[in-house]
Motif scaffolding. Structure first.
Motif, PDB file in Angstrom:
ATOM      1  N   LEU A 143       3.278   7.513   7.810  1.00  0.00           N
ATOM      2  CA  LEU A 143       2.083   6.938   7.211  1.00  0.00           C
ATOM      3  C   LEU A 143       2.372   5.478   6.892  1.00  0.00           C
ATOM      4  N   LYS A 144       1.668   4.571   7.575  1.00  0.00           N
ATOM      5  CA  LYS A 144       1.878   3.146   7.357  1.00  0.00           C
ATOM      6  C   LYS A 144       0.526   2.471   7.214  1.00  0.00           C
ATOM      7  N   GLN A 145       0.323   1.849   6.053  1.00  0.00           N
ATOM      8  CA  GLN A 145      -0.927   1.144   5.830  1.00  0.00           C
ATOM      9  C   GLN A 145      -0.829  -0.328   6.164  1.00  0.00           C
ATOM     10  N   ASP A 146       0.375  -0.861   6.171  1.00  0.00           N
ATOM     11  CA  ASP A 146       0.533  -2.289   6.426  1.00  0.00           C
ATOM     12  C   ASP A 146       1.826  -2.498   7.183  1.00  0.00           C
ATOM     13  N   LYS A 147       1.773  -3.106   8.374  1.00  0.00           N
ATOM     14  CA  LYS A 147       2.962  -3.292   9.189  1.00  0.00           C
ATOM     15  C   LYS A 147       3.751  -4.537   8.802  1.00  0.00           C
ATOM     16  N   ARG A 148       3.258  -5.317   7.860  1.00  0.00           N
ATOM     17  CA  ARG A 148       3.957  -6.549   7.488  1.00  0.00           C
ATOM     18  C   ARG A 148       5.157  -6.201   6.629  1.00  0.00           C
ATOM     19  N   LYS A 149       6.294  -6.612   7.068  1.00  0.00           N
ATOM     20  CA  LYS A 149       7.538  -6.204   6.428  1.00  0.00           C
ATOM     21  C   LYS A 149       8.048  -7.276   5.495  1.00  0.00           C
ATOM     22  N   ASN A 195      14.995  32.295  11.419  1.00  0.00           N
ATOM     23  CA  ASN A 195      13.879  32.221  10.475  1.00  0.00           C
ATOM     24  C   ASN A 195      14.121  31.160   9.398  1.00  0.00           C
ATOM     25  N   SER A 196      14.576  29.998   9.827  1.00  0.00           N
ATOM     26  CA  SER A 196      14.880  28.914   8.895  1.00  0.00           C
ATOM     27  C   SER A 196      13.813  27.828   8.986  1.00  0.00           C
ATOM     28  N   PHE A 197      13.408  27.344   7.810  1.00  0.00           N
ATOM     29  CA  PHE A 197      12.377  26.317   7.739  1.00  0.00           C
ATOM     30  C   PHE A 197      12.776  25.278   6.700  1.00  0.00           C
ATOM     31  N   SER A 198      12.335  24.054   6.916  1.00  0.00           N
ATOM     32  CA  SER A 198      12.563  23.008   5.926  1.00  0.00           C
ATOM     33  C   SER A 198      11.503  21.926   6.100  1.00  0.00           C
ATOM     34  N   GLY A 199      11.256  21.224   5.019  1.00  0.00           N
ATOM     35  CA  GLY A 199      10.309  20.118   5.056  1.00  0.00           C
ATOM     36  C   GLY A 199      10.705  19.073   4.043  1.00  0.00           C
ATOM     37  N   ASN A 200      10.385  17.836   4.319  1.00  0.00           N
ATOM     38  CA  ASN A 200      10.678  16.772   3.368  1.00  0.00           C
ATOM     39  C   ASN A 200       9.685  15.640   3.539  1.00  0.00           C
ATOM     40  N   SER A 201       9.587  14.841   2.511  1.00  0.00           N
ATOM     41  CA  SER A 201       8.671  13.706   2.559  1.00  0.00           C
ATOM     42  C   SER A 201       9.246  12.550   1.764  1.00  0.00           C
ATOM     43  N   ILE A 202       8.899  11.351   2.191  1.00  0.00           N
ATOM     44  CA  ILE A 202       9.274  10.129   1.495  1.00  0.00           C
ATOM     45  C   ILE A 202       8.013   9.287   1.371  1.00  0.00           C
ATOM     46  N   LEU A 203       7.665   8.904   0.161  1.00  0.00           N
ATOM     47  CA  LEU A 203       6.460   8.128  -0.083  1.00  0.00           C
ATOM     48  C   LEU A 203       6.778   6.946  -0.977  1.00  0.00           C
ATOM     49  N   ASN A 204       6.154   5.813  -0.709  1.00  0.00           N
ATOM     50  CA  ASN A 204       6.219   4.714  -1.651  1.00  0.00           C
ATOM     51  C   ASN A 204       4.879   3.978  -1.657  1.00  0.00           C
ATOM     52  N   TYR A 205       4.507   3.545  -2.837  1.00  0.00           N
ATOM     53  CA  TYR A 205       3.254   2.815  -3.008  1.00  0.00           C
ATOM     54  C   TYR A 205       3.578   1.502  -3.693  1.00  0.00           C
ATOM     55  N   LYS A 206       3.283   0.395  -3.014  1.00  0.00           N
ATOM     56  CA  LYS A 206       3.603  -0.930  -3.526  1.00  0.00           C
ATOM     57  C   LYS A 206       2.321  -1.682  -3.814  1.00  0.00           C
ATOM     58  N   ASN A 207       2.249  -2.189  -5.048  1.00  0.00           N
ATOM     59  CA  ASN A 207       1.073  -2.951  -5.440  1.00  0.00           C
ATOM     60  C   ASN A 207       1.471  -3.898  -6.562  1.00  0.00           C
ATOM     61  N   GLY A 208       1.392  -5.188  -6.268  1.00  0.00           N
ATOM     62  CA  GLY A 208       1.746  -6.176  -7.278  1.00  0.00           C
ATOM     63  C   GLY A 208       3.201  -6.095  -7.676  1.00  0.00           C
ATOM     64  N   LYS A 209       3.429  -5.977  -8.983  1.00  0.00           N
ATOM     65  CA  LYS A 209       4.792  -5.957  -9.487  1.00  0.00           C
ATOM     66  C   LYS A 209       5.435  -4.574  -9.429  1.00  0.00           C
ATOM     67  N   PHE A 210       4.650  -3.567  -9.068  1.00  0.00           N
ATOM     68  CA  PHE A 210       5.141  -2.196  -9.111  1.00  0.00           C
ATOM     69  C   PHE A 210       5.361  -1.640  -7.707  1.00  0.00           C
ATOM     70  N   GLY A 234       0.799  -1.205   0.000  1.00  0.00           N
ATOM     71  CA  GLY A 234       0.000   0.000   0.000  1.00  0.00           C
ATOM     72  C   GLY A 234       0.834   1.258   0.000  1.00  0.00           C
ATOM     73  N   LEU A 235       0.240   2.332   0.529  1.00  0.00           N
ATOM     74  CA  LEU A 235       0.896   3.630   0.573  1.00  0.00           C
ATOM     75  C   LEU A 235       1.527   3.852   1.935  1.00  0.00           C
ATOM     76  N   ASN A 236       2.824   4.162   1.943  1.00  0.00           N
ATOM     77  CA  ASN A 236       3.553   4.387   3.183  1.00  0.00           C
ATOM     78  C   ASN A 236       4.503   5.560   2.987  1.00  0.00           C
ATOM     79  N   GLY A 237       4.832   6.235   4.084  1.00  0.00           N
ATOM     80  CA  GLY A 237       5.717   7.377   3.937  1.00  0.00           C
ATOM     81  C   GLY A 237       6.089   8.022   5.257  1.00  0.00           C
ATOM     82  N   ILE A 238       6.969   9.002   5.145  1.00  0.00           N
ATOM     83  CA  ILE A 238       7.430   9.789   6.288  1.00  0.00           C
ATOM     84  C   ILE A 238       7.398  11.258   5.886  1.00  0.00           C
TER      85      ILE A 238
END
Length: 807
Positions: free
Chosen positions: A786-792, A244-259, A231-235
């Motif tokens: 963001l974690k949709q499935d805890k199975r690793k 006055n310094s700001f920053s943001g970042n994100s990491i996302l991955n979506y796993k489904n079947g062969k992709f 499924g969809l997971n990320g940080i």
């Protein structure tokens, strides 16, 4: 074009070629207690009467497993993290068998998530490296990758933000074993990535032949976590800090079947404040005898980057990965340089040299990789292609204003730099485990780099027109191509292991200085042998011995003889005659694990021939500063005849209990330098040390704290001295929302002591200086997971070779 067709044909040929098997088996892997299906469990298939691996597989997302074999006599070995291993012996004559539910039993001593990570050794010793397991530990939460690197024993970051290994900046940084645009310009971009993306950091002090020969001190390989969650997971991270310094970042991955689709992105607007001070005392100067320069500077960096890509499983044994990285950033530096000139302690003149520098950088990198496994025993082929284009421009305006004895507004000086760079990489690696204890590996690598640097210096005239200075302006064309072949053979004989390799690298370098019409071309080829030995005394005690021959190549900055113009009286210039340096490196390592403490250490010897060293030289030239004639000094790299460094490092890790961990590391070395330049001897002997103390303590309420203290001993060379320093950082974080979110507070340089104090001296000039890249600051970071499935997902094979005999 023909090569592309051949490459595509090979990829799909490997992906769809398979032998015809006779016997078919299927089953479902489940938890023995809850009957929950276990996705991505590892199956290793071995011959019935030996440990030879003949195949393997993994369960799919529903826990189902399917295999086809040409034999009906074998052993099935099932593994899954946190569960006991299960072995099934199969000797049936049937062509198709349903194994039913394959029940795996949870381990009795299974700990919580934090304790499970803590139970795994923080450091592992391999034949050619030390592996520091990071993972999703509580200490990594709310931090970025650059902060985690500073916590690795014998790894440090100098005052200029460069990564050092054992006190030397001649180290190569890799991401997942390969070069990356993330680290081409140092580790600044790594500050945009959360530390939870790291699986482990490999400190490779005795690299095998598979690695490039570049980097005389060794290699630091950052291994990113391979997320296998469905499924969809990320940080997501958001940070705010002082100035006055700001920053943001994100990491996302979506796993489904062969992709598996993945992306990382970041946005930043940060300002760092620093300072520099330089006090020059002159002999035999009738006009002035002291010149002081002091500056408090501001560096603002705005930018964003994104990396997006996809993994596509062509088959169970083949995977294709395509990704694209974009980095767009701008910078604004404001530096008021205050200048004071004295004669016999009387102030003669005071002025301000204002620098306003704007820079724009746009970087893009395309990555393609293809991996085909011939079986689950580690037999594979790995192809990588990278193309990177980097365009950078920089504009600096400098103006000197005389304050004393009379006010006078000086004329404008403008410096413009344009740099266009392109890099290409082709790499092919082949690994073949002949049996469970023997492996051969071979590969080819081609890399090329071309860079055009144009540097213009313009001076304002009395009529306000800017006029180009032909003497200071220049343009440099630089290109370098490297072709490499390697082969290595490894063997494990009970408690003893060895890895023997040989690498050949051909380097072709071309330099064209357009301004002076100077050309230089070199074509060299060298062999680089490697040998790594290992002895496993028992499961908790190991010894390693390694030898590697390495080299360091000068880059375009080291070679380009244009002047850096921040100061009127002191400038840096490259050396177009600088040659590569070669080194012989010996490393003896030891690790011992006790119940609560792990002790690791090593003895090392580096013999460097033609080592790079930066010298300060009196040019004999003078410049007019506020109407007063002031001597000019030049800083430039040279090749010394020989440099020898002998030392030892010691690292102790203590796990007092589940809530308290400590680590102390120490590196001590003796350095000998021998060399003469321009009839001046640069012979020197230096003894120095550096270290790190880190203490992590979990308080009630699950408030985690970490104190990190770094210390560095004094250093000296023939004509310079550096004073000792000590600094400390403090971090605390707290999880909430069922550990899906973390708030972190960080305080850097608690005691305002992180600075570089040094002294240089020539026959007629003595300089005392202080350099501070950043002033103390604090930062607050909010992280959401963001974690949709805890199975690793498990590793595809338990054959833990990876080209090195893991001890």
């Amino acid at each position: 074009m023909q090569r592309i067709y051949i490459l595509i044909f090979l990829c799909f040929f490997c992906a769809h070629t398979s032998a015809q098997e006779k016997y078919k088996y299927n089953g479902i892997v489940v938890d023995a207690e809850s009957n929950e299906r276990l996705p991505y469990a590892t199956l290793t298939i071995k011959e019935l009467n030996s440990n030879k691996i003949i195949g393997g597989a993994e369960s799919n997302e529903n826990g189902e497993i399917f295999i086809e074999l040409s034999t009906n006599r074998f052993r099935l070995q099932f593994d899954y993290i946190g569960y006991e291993r299960k072995v099934i012996v199969q000797q049936s004559m049937e062509e198709s068998i349903n194994l039913g539910f394959i029940e795996l039993v949870p381990k009795d001593n299974q700990l919580s998530g934090v304790d499970l990570i803590g139970r795994k050794s923080d450091v592992e010793i391999r034949l050619d490296k030390r592996v520091y397991n990071i993972g999703e530990t509580i200490d990594s939460r709310g931090k970025d990758i650059s902060e985690v690197l500073e916590n690795i024993p014998t790894v440090s970051i100098d005052v200029d933000g460069n990564l050092e290994l054992r006190g030397s900046s001649n180290v190569r940084i890799l991401i997942d074993g390969k070069p990356s645009a993330l680290v081409n310009d140092g580790i600044d971009i790594l500050a945009d990535l959360p530390a939870e993306t790291i699986d482990k950091v490999e400190v490779i002090t005795s690299p095998s032949a598979r690695y490039q020969a570049e980097g005389s001190s060794g290699i630091i390989n950052i291994v990113l976590a391979k997320k296998g969650l469905l499924g969809l997971n990320g940080i997501f991270n958001f940070s705010a800090k002082k100035n006055n310094s700001f920053s943001g970042n994100s990491i996302l991955n979506y796993k489904n079947g062969k992709f598996n689709f993945f992306t990382t992105s970041s946005l930043r607007d940060e300002t760092d404040l620093g300072m520099a001070f330089q006090d020059n005392v002159y002999k035999n100067n009738n006009i002035i005898d002291r010149f002081v320069e002091s500056r408090d500077f501001s560096e603002n960096r705005k930018g964003n980057n994104i990396n997006f890509g996809v993994d596509y499983n062509l088959s169970k044994m083949s995977k294709l990965t395509i990704s694209y990285f974009l980095n767009d950033r701008t910078g604004l530096d404001l530096t008021p340089l205050k200048q004071f000139q004295y004669k016999e302690n009387l102030l003669i003149s005071e002025s301000i040299r204002n620098l306003v520098k704007n820079d724009i950088n746009f970087d893009k990198q395309f990555n393609f990789s293809f991996i085909h496994k011939f079986n689950e025993g580690g037999h594979k082929i790995d192809f990588t292609f990278q193309n990177e284009v980097d365009d950078e421009s920089e504009k600096s305006d400098l103006r000197t204003e005389l304050i004393y004895p009379n006010y006078l507004r000086g004329l404008l000086e403008e410096n413009n730099v344009e740099e266009d760079e392109e890099q290409l990489l082709f790499q092919l690696d082949y690994v073949n485990p002949i049996d469970e204890n023997t492996q051969i590996e071979a590969g080819f690598r081609h890399s090329s780099e071309s860079k055009i640097t144009k540097y213009d210096v313009l001076f304002e005239q009395e009529n306000g027109i800017l006029l180009l200075d032909e003497n200071l302006s220049n343009s440099l064309d630089y290109s370098r191509g490297i072709n490499a072949l390697y082969f290595q053979y490894g063997k494990k004989l009970k408690m003893f292991s060895f890895l023997l390799g040989l690498r050949y690298e051909q380097t072709i370098t071309k330099i064209f200085q357009q301004t002076t019409n100077e050309k230089a071309e070199t074509n060299t080829g060298n062999f680089f042998p490697t040998l790594n030995l290992g002895f496993e005394i028992n499961q908790s005690e190991n010894i390693t011995l390694g030898y590697s021959r390495r080299l360091s190549r000068p880059n375009s900055w080291n070679l380009n003889p244009f002047r850096e113009r921040t100061s009127e009286t002191s400038y840096y210039t490259g050396n177009p005659f600088l040659k590569p340096s070669y080194s012989d490196n010996f490393d003896f390592g030891y690790i011992k694990q006790f119940n609560i403490v792990t002790i690791s250490g090593s003895l090392y010897l580096n013999q460097n021939y033609g080592a790079f060293d930066r010298v300060t030289i009196e040019t004999g030239e003078y410049t007019s500063v506020n109407g007063l004639s002031t001597p000019i000094v030049r800083r430039s790299p040279i090749n010394l005849s020989k440099e020898e460094r002998f030392g030892f490092e010691l690292n102790n890790s203590f796990k007092w209990n589940t809530n308290w961990k400590s680590n102390i590391s120490l590196n001590y070395y003796k350095q000998l330098k021998r060399g003469t330049y321009d009839e001046i001897s640069y012979d020197s002997e230096n003894k120095s040390w550096s270290g790190n103390f880190r203490n992590s303590l979990l308080f009630p309420g699950k408030i985690n704290t970490q104190l990190n203290v770094r210390f560095r001993g004094p250093r000296k060379s023939a004509y310079s001295e550096v004073k000792s320093s000590i600094s400390a950082d403090f971090t605390m974080n707290k999880d909430f929302l069922n550990d899906r979110a973390t708030v972190s507070f960080s305080f850097s340089d608690l005691f305002n002591s992180r600075e570089y104090r040094y002294k240089t001296f020539t026959e007629n000039i003595t300089t005392n200086a202080i350099w501070r890249r950043n002033k103390p600051t604090f930062e607050i970071t909010l992280t959401y997971r963001l974690k949709q499935d805890k199975r690793k997902k498990q590793s595809a094979s338990q054959f833990n070779f990876d080209g090195n005999y893991d001890m």
